[in-house]
Design an enzyme around this catalytic site. Structure first.
Site, PDB file in Angstrom:
ATOM      1  N   CYS A 162       3.098  -3.934  -6.346  1.00  0.00           N
ATOM      2  CA  CYS A 162       3.602  -4.320  -7.540  1.00  0.00           C
ATOM      3  C   CYS A 162       4.220  -5.422  -7.499  1.00  0.00           C
ATOM      4  O   CYS A 162       5.524  -5.352  -6.405  1.00  0.00           O
ATOM      5  CB  CYS A 162       4.338  -3.000  -7.806  1.00  0.00           C
ATOM      6  SG  CYS A 162       4.984  -3.305  -8.954  1.00  0.00           S
ATOM      7  N   CYS A 186       7.652  -5.378  -8.743  1.00  0.00           N
ATOM      8  CA  CYS A 186       8.474  -4.309  -7.667  1.00  0.00           C
ATOM      9  C   CYS A 186       8.382  -5.269  -6.318  1.00  0.00           C
ATOM     10  O   CYS A 186      10.495  -4.911  -6.284  1.00  0.00           O
ATOM     11  CB  CYS A 186       8.498  -2.743  -7.441  1.00  0.00           C
ATOM     12  SG  CYS A 186       6.921  -1.908  -8.247  1.00  0.00           S
ATOM     13  N   ASP A 187       8.178  -5.792  -5.295  1.00  0.00           N
ATOM     14  CA  ASP A 187       8.266  -6.225  -4.736  1.00  0.00           C
ATOM     15  C   ASP A 187       7.972  -8.113  -3.592  1.00  0.00           C
ATOM     16  O   ASP A 187       9.021  -8.260  -3.293  1.00  0.00           O
ATOM     17  CB  ASP A 187       6.622  -5.501  -3.219  1.00  0.00           C
ATOM     18  CG  ASP A 187       7.037  -3.969  -3.586  1.00  0.00           C
ATOM     19  OD1 ASP A 187       8.587  -3.317  -3.609  1.00  0.00           O
ATOM     20  OD2 ASP A 187       6.427  -3.342  -3.680  1.00  0.00           O
TER      21      ASP A 187
END
Ligand code: NDP
Length: 318
Positions: free
Chosen positions: A142, A145-146
């Protein structure tokens, strides 16, 4: 047999939020936690984009906060995996409430007036051993997200579809350099996404490359790739990277419901427009199992709230 008003399947942001709303609506929900407590989010390292956590939050902490919030209002949790369902179709004129049957671990039967499915989706991985070794230490599925953790660093994105292109573009906004590892000699993505990738000077597309393994001391520091495997000019190449992002597709966890619920070609549960209603009255779908597009915790949480509100309305109408 256990008789409940509202049964929730899944323990990610959608399931827990549905539980908070359902328990506050006096539905005394039972939530079946499933194989991955806390859901997909727990495969990431830190959550920085969920509103309400200005300093970021460790995913297990966030999911535990949600769980405790649901518990506070009376949600009961069952650890186990749903192995079978039988969803009822209402019979016109039948005076008794329609119930849906859900089995946990083949043995424990729950009969529920309303069921909220929040089983999520699972990112596909290549299946390399080194991928497992570095999960959360350079391997991610992701970028949204990261990606932030790789500012000014070099990363690779695997895949040649729209998701991979979108993630590569997003990462190019943060990182020094982005490799795309594409197994075919072309991208599968839509033209516009291809153009964005191919015109971005920070992105280098490595066509006809496959990943053999990831390398590094305790975290991802590089990847061994094979170029044109099986061809006369086959070559092993190494790239130096700090992050390795998988974007080779997601599989919604909906196989169990295929005999009852309408799903799209990829297996996502089809809901009625913006609502969480499925084709079976009293069965609702929330979160990534019904969302091929956004796949964000906050979106899943919102759809969990909607599902509980709809379940409450449905139960009151019985
Ligand atoms: P896709 O299935 O479209 O693409 C998957 C990509 O991963 C392909 O390039 C595929 O290669 C590659 N791949 C699959 N398995 C492997 C493997 N084992 N090793 C290496 N590469 C592999 O998935 P997406 O998630 O990209 O998209 C899913 C759907 O969502 C699509 O319909 C897409 O159009 C849509 N979408 C739309 C967006 C938008 O419009 N903005 C954004 C994101 C998704 P190969 O081509 O060789 O099979």
């Amino acid at each position: 047999m256990n008789k409940v008003k509202c049964l929730i399947i899944g323990s990610g942001p959608a399931g827990y939020t549905a539980a908070i709303y359902a328990s506050r609506a006096n539905l005394a929900p039972v939530l079946i936690e499933g194989p991955q407590l806390g859901g997909q989010l727990t495969t990431t390292t830190e959550v920085e984009n969920f509103p309400g956590y200005p300093d970021g939050v460790e995913p297990f902490t966030m999911m535990d906060d949600m769980r405790r919030q649901a518990e506070r209002f009376g949600t009961q949790f069952v650890s186990g995996i749903v192995t079978k369902v039988e969803f009822a179709t209402p019979v016109t004129g039948n005076p008794s409430p329609v119930t849906h049957k859900v089995w946990v671990e083949d043995t424990d039967l729950y009969e529920a007036d309303a069921v909220i499915i929040a089983t999520g989706a699972s990112a596909k991985y290549l299946g390399l051993e080194s991928e497992r070794t570095y999960r959360g230490r350079g391997v991610s599925a992701c970028a949204t997200c990261d990606g932030f953790f790789y500012r000014k660093k070099t990363v690779a994105v695997v895949g040649g579809g729209d998701t991979a292109c979108e993630e590569a573009n997003y990462l190019a906004g943060l990182c020094e350099k982005v490799y795309m590892i594409v197994r075919k000699p072309f991208l599968r993505a839509s033209d516009i996404m291809q153009q964005r990738v191919l015109s971005n000077p920070k992105i280098e597309v490595l066509f006809e490359h496959n990943t053999l393994q990831l390398t590094g001391e305790g975290k991802v520091q590089g990847a061994d790739l094979v170029y044109r495997k099986g061809e006369p000019d086959e070559e092993i190449r190494h790239i130096t990277i700090d992050g390795f992002f998988l974007a080779i597709g997601h599989l919604p966890n909906t196989e169990l419901f295929k005999d009852y619920l309408k799903r799209d070609a990829e297996g996502y549960i089809i809901v009625d427009g913006d609502s969480p209603r499925t084709n079976v009255p009293g069965v609702f779908a929330a979160g990534d199992c019904a969302d091929p597009h956004y796949r964000q915790a906050v979106v899943a949480a919102g759809s969990g709230a909607k599902a509980a509100i709809e379940a409450d309305k449905y139960i009151k109408s019985l």
